[in-house]
Write an enzyme that holds these catalytic residues in place. Structure first.
Site, PDB file in Angstrom:
ATOM      1  N   LEU A 102     -46.089  32.155 -35.098  1.00 32.20           N
ATOM      2  CA  LEU A 102     -45.296  31.027 -34.546  1.00 32.20           C
ATOM      3  C   LEU A 102     -44.735  30.441 -35.890  1.00 32.20           C
ATOM      4  O   LEU A 102     -44.386  28.860 -35.702  1.00 32.20           O
ATOM      5  CB  LEU A 102     -46.370  30.070 -33.810  1.00 32.20           C
ATOM      6  CG  LEU A 102     -46.784  30.684 -32.582  1.00 32.20           C
ATOM      7  CD1 LEU A 102     -47.362  29.593 -31.679  1.00 32.20           C
ATOM      8  CD2 LEU A 102     -45.568  31.490 -31.789  1.00 32.20           C
ATOM      9  N   ASP A 148     -38.169  33.510 -40.867  1.00 28.66           N
ATOM     10  CA  ASP A 148     -39.281  32.489 -40.239  1.00 28.66           C
ATOM     11  C   ASP A 148     -38.633  31.095 -40.894  1.00 28.66           C
ATOM     12  O   ASP A 148     -38.241  30.100 -40.357  1.00 28.66           O
ATOM     13  CB  ASP A 148     -40.337  32.471 -40.958  1.00 28.66           C
ATOM     14  CG  ASP A 148     -41.293  33.482 -40.127  1.00 28.66           C
ATOM     15  OD1 ASP A 148     -40.556  34.212 -39.021  1.00 28.66           O
ATOM     16  OD2 ASP A 148     -42.496  33.360 -39.995  1.00 28.66           O
TER      17      ASP A 148
HETATM   18  O1  PMV Z   1     -44.577  35.758 -39.838  1.00 25.84           O
HETATM   19  P1  PMV Z   1     -44.384  36.344 -38.417  1.00 25.84           P
HETATM   20  O2  PMV Z   1     -45.697  36.661 -37.945  1.00 25.84           O
HETATM   21  O3  PMV Z   1     -43.443  35.626 -37.687  1.00 25.84           O
HETATM   22  O4  PMV Z   1     -43.708  37.811 -38.781  1.00 25.84           O
HETATM   23  C1  PMV Z   1     -42.535  37.846 -39.389  1.00 25.84           C
HETATM   24  C2  PMV Z   1     -41.694  38.926 -38.727  1.00 25.84           C
HETATM   25  C3  PMV Z   1     -41.717  40.151 -39.626  1.00 25.84           C
HETATM   26  O5  PMV Z   1     -40.197  40.952 -39.260  1.00 25.84           O
HETATM   27  C4  PMV Z   1     -42.996  41.153 -38.867  1.00 25.84           C
HETATM   28  C5  PMV Z   1     -41.658  40.005 -41.096  1.00 25.84           C
HETATM   29  C6  PMV Z   1     -40.687  39.679 -41.563  1.00 25.84           C
HETATM   30  O6  PMV Z   1     -40.405  39.150 -42.746  1.00 25.84           O
HETATM   31  O7  PMV Z   1     -39.503  39.310 -40.895  1.00 25.84           O
END
Ligand code: PMV
Length: 316
Positions: A102, A148
């Site tokens: 999240l 993110d």
């Molecule tokens: O941090 P999370 O669980 O939201 O995962 C990020 C998404 C991935 O594609 C798995 C990793 C990335 O760096 O984009």
């Protein structure tokens, strides 16, 4: 430095996780129901960080180089041109579950950067905040795609391709998601590392999966913009099947996905790194309650409801 506070939302990846690390697109949206908050107070001696959720209070100068909050503070101070930290404290608090897809790491660092920018009279664009927070993400994840920090700092739905400026996208008609927590934290670094190892063993097979995920993402974006969210259900199921092929689902996630489907969800998939963390289920006002109950009966540790496409308040 003056007193200041700022907040940042959580996020979910709607489509495209993992493949996004390999240059395919992904769609992510902020989740306002969970937030990180940072409060800066001037005064005292030295600069202190209080991480409420970790029950820790420590001096900036004593923080290890791998500490993302300290890194966020240092980046903001550097950006303000300060060579010495001012006397004061930043207190960080978050309602976003940690290590569960999240965006908790990106959100706490975004809140810290924004609060310090405000405290120091710095005006930072969303792109600048995102770039600073990306540097903190590398401490947590190793090789993050940047999705993110981007969605959290922009605070709006984004179509994201690694190393390209994000493209905010329009949600033609809001839609309702349930976000079900498996209760199992899952460090992103581990799942991403395992996909990397699989890719090195069989690049052709993994490339084909990434391409199929990328195609799902593009189709999903079209449906969302066209105001046809019900068409996302089968696309979520397809993305989930591809993520299972990548080896990042888990018995808990598979169980929750099956329960969501049996309860009437239009589709379901894991969100984020997988292995644990959260499952997304697409529901309607008619099915929301039954699906929520099915998820809890299937072992969900918590279920959050969110409407994608509703206006988000950026600062608390
Ligand atoms: O941090 P999370 O669980 O939201 O995962 C990020 C998404 C991935 O594609 C798995 C990793 C990335 O760096 O984009």
């Amino acid at each position: 430095m003056k007193a200041a506070r700022a907040a940042a939302p959580g996020k979910v990846i709607l489509f495209g996780e993992h493949a996004v690390v390999y240059g395919r697109p992904a769609l992510a949206v902020p989740v306002a129901q969970v937030t990180a908050r940072a409060t800066v107070a001037p005064g005292g001696q030295g600069f202190w960080i209080e991480a409420v959720n970790l029950s820790k209070r420590y001096a900036l100068e004593a923080a290890p180089a791998s500490d993302p909050l300290a890194k966020a503070v240092e980046l903001a101070l550097n950006r303000a041109g300060l060579s010495e930290p001012p006397a004061g404290e930043v207190r960080v608090e978050s309602s976003i579950p940690m290590a569960s897809g999240l965006g908790s790491g990106a959100a706490v660092c975004t809140a810290v950067v924004r609060a310090l920018a405000e405290a120091l009279g710095l005006e930072l664009s969303a792109a600048e905040v995102s770039a600073l927070v990306f540097e903190t993400e590398t401490l947590l994840h190793g090789t993050p795609s940047g999705i993110d920090n981007t969605v959290v700092a922009y605070g709006q739905p984004v179509y994201f391709v690694r190393e390209q400026p994000p493209v905010p996208f329009r949600v033609g008609r809001p839609f309702h998601l349930l976000i079900a927590d498996t209760g199992r934290p899952s460090p992103t670094r581990v799942a991403v590392g395992d996909v990397r190892a699989a890719y090195e063993r069989g690049p052709a097979r993994l490339t084909a999966i990434f391409d199929q995920i990328g195609a799902v993402v593009d189709e999903a974006r079209g449906r969302i913009e066209a105001g046809q969210p019900e068409a996302l259900g089968p696309l979520m199921n397809r993305n989930q099947a591809l993520l299972r092929e990548l080896g990042v689902s888990s018995p808990e996630l598979d169980e929750l996905a099956a329960r969501a489907g049996a309860g009437g969800a239009l589709g379901a998939k894991l969100s984020g790194a997988g292995r644990g963390g959260n499952l997304l289920a697409l529901v309607t006002p008619e099915t929301a309650e039954a699906v929520r109950e099915a998820l809890v009966a299937g072992g969900a540790a918590g279920v959050i409801g969110t409407w994608v496409g509703e206006t988000l308040k950026r600062d608390a």
